[in-house]
Design a protein around this motif. Structure first.
Motif, PDB file in Angstrom:
ATOM      1  N   VAL A   1      -0.039  -7.207   4.897  1.00  0.00           N
ATOM      2  CA  VAL A   1      -0.362  -5.978   4.385  1.00  0.00           C
ATOM      3  C   VAL A   1       1.116  -4.880   4.966  1.00  0.00           C
ATOM      4  O   VAL A   1       1.326  -4.866   5.877  1.00  0.00           O
ATOM      5  CB  VAL A   1      -1.289  -5.400   4.847  1.00  0.00           C
TER       6      VAL A   1
ATOM      7  N   VAL B   1      -7.146  -0.067   6.602  1.00  0.00           N
ATOM      8  CA  VAL B   1      -6.180  -0.690   6.129  1.00  0.00           C
ATOM      9  C   VAL B   1      -6.580  -2.203   5.688  1.00  0.00           C
ATOM     10  O   VAL B   1      -6.258  -2.207   4.730  1.00  0.00           O
ATOM     11  CB  VAL B   1      -5.007  -0.485   6.923  1.00  0.00           C
TER      12      VAL B   1
ATOM     13  N   ALA C   1      -2.158  -0.712  -3.812  1.00  0.00           N
ATOM     14  CA  ALA C   1      -3.310   0.365  -3.329  1.00  0.00           C
ATOM     15  C   ALA C   1      -2.749   1.434  -2.864  1.00  0.00           C
ATOM     16  O   ALA C   1      -1.636   1.417  -2.837  1.00  0.00           O
ATOM     17  CB  ALA C   1      -4.217  -0.745  -2.279  1.00  0.00           C
TER      18      ALA C   1
ATOM     19  N   LEU D   1       2.628  -1.197   4.386  1.00  0.00           N
ATOM     20  CA  LEU D   1       2.599   0.381   3.812  1.00  0.00           C
ATOM     21  C   LEU D   1       3.966   1.063   3.733  1.00  0.00           C
ATOM     22  O   LEU D   1       4.715   0.833   4.296  1.00  0.00           O
ATOM     23  CB  LEU D   1       1.857   1.063   5.187  1.00  0.00           C
TER      24      LEU D   1
ATOM     25  N   ALA E   1      -6.787  -3.229   1.911  1.00  0.00           N
ATOM     26  CA  ALA E   1      -6.279  -4.529   1.135  1.00  0.00           C
ATOM     27  C   ALA E   1      -7.033  -5.263   0.749  1.00  0.00           C
ATOM     28  O   ALA E   1      -6.682  -6.076  -0.423  1.00  0.00           O
ATOM     29  CB  ALA E   1      -5.322  -5.052   2.208  1.00  0.00           C
TER      30      ALA E   1
ATOM     31  N   VAL F   1       0.864  -1.233   0.037  1.00  0.00           N
ATOM     32  CA  VAL F   1       0.148  -0.029  -0.170  1.00  0.00           C
ATOM     33  C   VAL F   1       1.101   1.133  -0.109  1.00  0.00           C
ATOM     34  O   VAL F   1       1.540   1.419   0.891  1.00  0.00           O
ATOM     35  CB  VAL F   1      -0.883   0.176   1.090  1.00  0.00           C
TER      36      VAL F   1
END
Length: 180
Positions: free
Chosen positions: A34, A172, A73, A36, A176, A6
Motif C-alpha cells: 500500500v 489504512v 482509494a 500513500l 486498502a 491511496v
C-alpha cells in the motif's frame, strides 16, 4: 500485483499541522503493498466555479483530478474549522465531484480521519466530509473513523502515540482491503 495507491488529501495547509503529521504517519506505517501519495496542492485550487470548469481548467485542478483518477482509494486527513470542513477541503471535494456523476473518485473507497482541538477531535468536520464525499461520488467507508483531540499528542509527533499509530495503520489496511 502492483501496489494499491491511496490518494491523501489534507484539510490543513499548515506545514506543521497535526493532520499533516497524521498523514505522514499513515504513509510511514502503511502495510506492505500500500503506497500513500499526498496531493499537496489544495491551496492552489481556484474556488470551484462551473464557468471555469471547462477544457482550459486550471492546471492544479487537472493535477488533482489526475491524481484521483490514478488512485485506487483516498484517505482524507482533516481538522475541524469552526465546527465544520476546512474551506480548502470542501473546494477540493467540489472539484472532484465533476463532471457530476463521473468524478475521478467515483465508486472508489474513501476514509476520513483527523485531529482537532475541540473536545470531539473533529467529529463534526469528519461527518460533514463523509457526507460531502458521499454525494460527490466516492464510496465512503463509514466504519473507518479516527477523530483525535490534539491534546492526545502532548506536543509530540503522532508517531509517538502508539495507540493512534496502530489505529491509523489498521484504517489504512482496511481501506486498502476495500479496493476491488
Amino acid at each position: 500485483m502492483p501496489d494499491i495507491k491511496v490518494l491523501v488529501l489534507i484539510g490543513s495547509l499548515r506545514k506543521a499541522s497535526i493532520n499533516r503529521q497524521l498523514a505522514e504517519l499513515a504513509a510511514e506505517t502503511a502495510p506492505d503493498g500500500v503506497r500513500l501519495e499526498v496531493f499537496d496542492r489544495l491551496g492552489e485550487l481556484p474556488f470551484y466555479n462551473e464557468d471555469i470548469d471547462n477544457d482550459d481548467v486550471a492546471e492544479p485542478v487537472l493535477a488533482l483530478r489526475q491524481a484521483a483518477a490514478g488512485a485506487d482509494a483516498a484517505l482524507v486527513v482533516t481538522p475541524e474549522y469552526n465546527g465544520s470542513i476546512p474551506g480548502v477541503l470542501k473546494n477540493a471535494i467540489d472539484w472532484l465531484s465533476r463532471p457530476f456523476g463521473n468524478g475521478a473518485l467515483k465508486d472508489k473507497p474513501v476514509a476520513v480521519v483527523g485531529a482537532a482541538h475541540g473536545r470531539f477531535g473533529g467529529v463534526w468536520a469528519h461527518d460533514e466530509t463523509r457526507k460531502s464525499f458521499g454525494i460527490a461520488g466516492p464510496r465512503v467507508v463509514e466504519d473507518l473513523k479516527l477523530s483525535v483531540q490534539t491534546t492526545a499528542f502532548d506536543g509530540e509527533h503522532p508517531r509517538e502515540n502508539s495507540e493512534v499509530a496502530g489505529q491509523l495503520r489498521d484504517i489504512v489496511g482496511k481501506l486498502a482491503a476495500e479496493v476491488g
